[in-house]
Enzyme design. Structure first.
Site, short mmCIF file in Angstrom:
data_model
loop_
_atom_site.label_atom_id
_atom_site.label_comp_id
_atom_site.label_asym_id
_atom_site.label_seq_id
_atom_site.Cartn_x
_atom_site.Cartn_y
_atom_site.Cartn_z
N LEU A 1 0.82 -1.21 0.00
CA LEU A 1 0.00 0.00 0.00
C LEU A 1 0.85 1.25 0.00
O LEU A 1 0.43 2.30 -0.46
CB LEU A 1 -0.90 0.02 1.25
N GLY B 1 6.77 3.81 4.28
CA GLY B 1 7.13 4.89 5.18
C GLY B 1 8.56 4.73 5.61
O GLY B 1 9.24 3.79 5.19
N PHE C 1 9.66 3.77 8.33
CA PHE C 1 9.89 2.60 9.17
C PHE C 1 9.66 1.30 8.42
O PHE C 1 9.84 0.23 8.96
CB PHE C 1 8.99 2.64 10.41
N GLY C 2 9.23 1.39 7.18
CA GLY C 2 9.05 0.17 6.41
C GLY C 2 7.78 0.19 5.60
O GLY C 2 6.95 1.09 5.73
N ASP D 1 4.03 13.42 14.33
CA ASP D 1 4.27 13.14 12.92
C ASP D 1 2.97 13.17 12.13
O ASP D 1 2.69 12.31 11.31
CB ASP D 1 4.97 11.78 12.76
#
Ligand code: NAG
Ligand code: NAG
Ligand code: NAG
Ligand code: NAG
Ligand code: NAG
Ligand code: NAG
Ligand code: NAG
Ligand code: NAG
Ligand code: NAG
Ligand code: NAG
Ligand code: NAG
Ligand code: NAG
Length: 761
Positions: A472, A475, A477-478, A580
């Site tokens: 999808l 980001g 972080f993964g 964030d």
């Protein structure tokens, strides 16, 4: 046909019927040739002979698989040498095994008399638990799950047995695969300051062979905590439909086995000890073990082998000793600099930790002030851990593990500064503490243990092995994947990348924050997965992707974001600064209800805290308030700033790349002409008033002076027109009078800013 034959035929008929409906319980005698079957047919109880043995034992084995796999044995050290054995429920309500001479060779030894006027039944449950129960009340008088042999089954309690007055529940290996009598090894939960699982050698003064490492209140090895009532720690591993157990084999390894229908065999999963570093105290004291290195042992920084000859010949059992005496140990320490701590990243924490609930700075201070304190660690669920003894059984763990701070003389200070206390505020120590405290904020234990754990295989299957077509987004972080569970539920799986190096901390933070929150405008966390190096979070799936992708045409969306944020800042039991907020972190469900997501950086504020500082600025350019980006200050007002940017993006349909959107909005606002700002696709004179209001409020939110920005609650009121007089906005941040972005020049020199969005904007 003679009547005799008829009777025979009839009895055969009834016998067949009986076999088709095997009973799961008995109350009288069960001979060697009889068995009982659990209600769903998973387990069977009766007499069996182990491989290569003719001895008879009463026990429980899997019925549904073709390999004889015994998980519990009654008369394990008193075999019966023929088929004369009987298991029976005795008159006094005990389960007993008797031999051919009617001698009791094994008994449940219940001292309580069986309840008057009721019978006692022995019943085999489909979990593999053999229970003695009062047929009137159904109360369990005894359960085999509290007296395991060599196997831990799903839902079995591991720990202390409250019913037997605190007796420890242990599993003991068989002597050999053909002999279930107690073997050399025992495994149990050891209740020290931090509960751990230990395997000990019964033949060698119960010496520890392996330890799991301390328990953080949630996970311990592969187990999860499911009950700690009455002060007793009990654990189990997740109940799932597959045939699975852990057993202690006769050579002293705990092995996880899963039944594979395809292979028609058990497949071995985790096994401990797995590497030579798992061997307890493999490297002696003040050393760490890394199985990928040869030799695996190395002394901690600041320590050297006690005996170089031995050490170099591969015998590391002597361990290491300190090179430089500590300042606190010296007779004459006048003028010498204070001791410091060096951080070892991601290690298996040494044995014999002490525990307190001190905060991390307090933990450091206490350790520093106590000369005998050689190390400390601090973490979510662990509190403050200190060591006053030699550090043993440490290991380098690449992904899991915790940071350990080892006390060193000042002269051992590495080039990259160790954490030295006593310097003025704003030292490196504070940075570490700030982050860890954010994690520890609030009692997170309770909620975390309710969070379901997903198996890696389940998530891999749900996402078609994390296929690209299910991705999808990506980001910092993964990647995030769409998935579908077997039951049909759609999910979104965030797979924390190992490269980000921040995985576990942010995962724990997100779990802690989000599991405490329940709001229509916050994304719902369904569970997580921790398997080997993998860290994943599982959310409800939002069919409409993020606000990022969506053509903005619903004012309700912005109201929803606002409500979600008010909840975070004000209405939830905690005060949470998201840190964030950005369009890509706002997800939309099928009704376009916005859900705030991604709490990896969220910070929980304590009661009277309004503002906090961080040395490590994490966030996304374009959404960060100036005081946060430049000074690391964050508060509700920094989230308001981000909300303002989202508002302006929302109406303009543009991204705020390098603040140009704010500059553009500001100049148009001053000229009294906002049409040029607004996405022509959504601009409609009918909505001009609404859109003007959005720009107005957005500009209020992004004002340079944080104290001038409205609170989120005020923003919501303004949006819903409960506030009539909206003040004129002042100069927004990032735009100087001459139109030059002030922040960008300082950002360039800020290499300690971490951007969470790697896809660029
Ligand atoms: C069980 O066996 C014992 C010993 O043979 C016998 O005394 C007893 O009556 C039997 N009980 C039942 C219920 O058959
Ligand atoms: C059983 O005995 C056979 C023959 O002696 C041997 O090969 C096999 O390894 C034994 N199995 C076990 C489990 O001991
Ligand atoms: C079986 O055990 C009985 C005693 O319990 C003993 O008298 C008998 O000799 C044993 N039989 C064999 C074949 O070992
Ligand atoms: C029951 O008690 C007897 C006698 O005290 C003892 O020998 C036996 O090991 C006990 N059985 C169990 C299963 O604890
Ligand atoms: C058992 O039942 C009988 C008849 O129902 C009754 O008279 C007797 O008091 C009961 N005994 C106990 C201990 O409850
Ligand atoms: C596992 O959980 C399911 C549902 O939660 C339950 O129906 C089943 O009995 C449990 N299995 C075991 C072995 O306890
Ligand atoms: C249970 O284990 C603990 C160590 O974990 C030990 O101190 C205690 O003595 C044990 N209790 C019993 C009853 O064996
Ligand atoms: C080993 O532990 C068992 C119980 O787990 C205990 O009965 C035994 O005394 C211990 N042996 C030694 C040498 O400590
Ligand atoms: C824990 O305590 C409660 C209430 O005191 C009691 O009902 C329950 O049986 C206890 N549980 C265990 C495992 O002892
Ligand atoms: C089952 O797997 C084990 C290893 O886990 C292997 O040694 C054994 O041969 C296998 N048995 C069969 C019947 O495949
Ligand atoms: C290893 O060194 C220790 C002392 O540090 C000694 O007691 C032991 O015997 C040595 N082991 C071997 C295998 O040499
Ligand atoms: C980032 O680091 C620089 C130099 O290391 C420092 O001057 C600056 O204050 C830091 N920024 C923040 C926000 O902490």
């Amino acid at each position: 046909m003679s009547p005799f034959v008829l009777v025979l035929l009839l009895s055969c008929f009834f016998l067949n019927v009986c076999l088709a409906h095997e009973r799961a319980f008995f109350s009288g005698n069960l001979s060697d040739s009889e068995t009982i079957l659990s209600s769903l047919g998973t387990f069977r109880f009766g007499f069996f002979s182990p491989v290569n043995s003719t001895s008879r034992y009463a026990g429980i084995w899997y019925n549904s698989i073709p390999l004889q796999t015994v998980i519990w044995v009654a008369n394990k050290d008193k075999p019966i040498n023929d088929s004369s054995g009987v298991v029976s429920v005795s008159e006094d309500g005990n389960l007993v095994v008797t031999d051919g001479h009617r001698l009791v060779i094994w008994s449940t030894n219940l001292s309580t008399q069986s309840p008057a006027n009721s019978t006692v039944l022995a019943e085999l449950l489909d979990s593999g638990n053999l229970v003695m129960k009062d047929s009137n009340t159904d109360a369990y008088l005894w359960e085999s799950f509290e007296y395991p042999t060599d196997s831990w089954l799903p839902n079995m309690l591991v720990g202390t047995n409250a019913k037997t007055g605190g007796g420890n529940i242990t599993i003991t290996s068989w002597k050999t695969p053909s002999d279930p009598s107690p073997g050399s090894y025992t495994a149990a939960l050891v209740l020290a300051a931090y509960p751990e699982i230990h395997i000990v050698n019964n033949n060698n003064k119960n010496a520890t062979m392996w330890r799991s490492g301390p328990w953080n209140g949630v996970f311990l090895y592969r187990f999860i905590v499911n009950d700690d009532t009455n002060g007793t720690v009990t654990m189990s591993f997740a109940n799932d439909s597959t045939l699975r157990h852990f057993y202690l084999d006769y050579k002293g390894s705990v092995i996880r086995r899963d039944w594979s229908e395809a292979k028609r065999n058990w497949t071995a999963g985790d096994q401990v000890p797995a590497t030579e570093c798992d061997v307890y105290r493999r490297c002696g004291q003040f050393a760490t073990c890394n199985p990928l290195k040869a030799p695996p042992c190395s002394c901690f920084k600041g320590f050297s082998p006690r005996n170089f000859v031995e050490w170099n010949s591969g015998n590391s059992s002597g361990g290491c000793i300190r090179k430089e005496p500590l300042q606190c140990e010296r007779q004459n320490s006048n003028g010498s600099a204070a001791d410091g701590f060096m951080r070892l990243r991601r290690v298996k924490l040494p044995d014999f930790a002490r525990r307190s609930e001190a905060s991390e700075p307090e933990c450091l201070r206490t350790c520093l002030q106590t000369c005998s304190c050689v190390a400390f660690a601090h973490g979510l669920g662990y509190g403050c851990m200190t060591w006053n003894v030699s550090l043993v059984d440490s290991q380098d763990l690449s992904s899991s593990g915790m940071d350990l701070y080892i006390r060193l003389a000042h002269s051992e200070k590495p080039d990259r500064r160790p954490v030295i206390i006593g310097r003025k505020k704003g030292t490196e120590a504070e940075e570490i503490f700030e982050r860890v405290e954010a994690l520890a904020g609030g009692g997170s234990k309770g909620k975390m243990k309710e969070l379901p754990l997903f198996e890696f295989q389940v998530l891999a299957a749900a996402t078609d092995n994390f296929s690209l077509s299910n991705k999808l987004g990506q980001g910092g972080f993964g990647p995030v994947y769409k998935g579908k569970l077997q039951e049909g539920q759609e999910i979104a799986v965030k797979r924390l990348s190992q490269a980000s190096g921040q995985g576990l901390e942010e995962l724990v933070n997100e779990v802690v924050v989000i599991s405490k929150l329940q709001h229509r405008n916050l994304v719902k966390l369904l569970g997580c997965c921790i398997a080997g190096e993998e860290r994943m979070l599982v959310y409800e799936f939002m069919p409409n992707k993020s606000l990022d992708y969506y053509l903005f045409d619903e004012v309700d969306i912005i109201n929803g974001i606002c409500r979600g944020l008010v909840y975070l800042h004000r209405d939830s039991r905690l005060r949470i600064i998201h840190r964030d907020l950005k369009a890509s972190n706002i997800l939309l469900d099928e009704n376009l209800v916005p859900k705030i997501s991604d709490f990896g950086l969220a910070k929980i504020f304590s009661g009277n805290e309004d503002e906090a500082m961080t040395r490590r600025v994490l966030g996304t350019y374009g959404y960060m308030s100036p005081e946060y980006a430049m000074r690391g200050q964050f508060s509700e007002k920094s989230d308001v700033f981000s909300l303002g940017v989202i508002l302006l993006e929302f109406v303009s349909g543009r991204r705020n790349s390098s603040s140009s959107l704010l500059a553009c909005a500001w100049s148009m606002w001053k000229e009294g002409e906002i049409n040029g700002l607004v996405d022509p696709e959504i601009f409609d004179t009918l909505f001009e008033k609404e859109i003007r209001k959005c720009v107005h409020i957005g500009l209020l939110c992004v004002q340079e002076a944080a104290n001038r920005r409205p609170s989120v609650a005020t923003v919501c009121s303004m949006l819903s027109s409960e506030v009539a007089d909206i003040p004129e906005p002042r100069h927004p941040a990032f735009v100087s009078r001459n139109g030059v972005s002030e922040a960008e020049s300082s950002e360039a020199s800020n290499n300690n800013v971490t951007i969470t969005d790697v896809s660029g904007r």
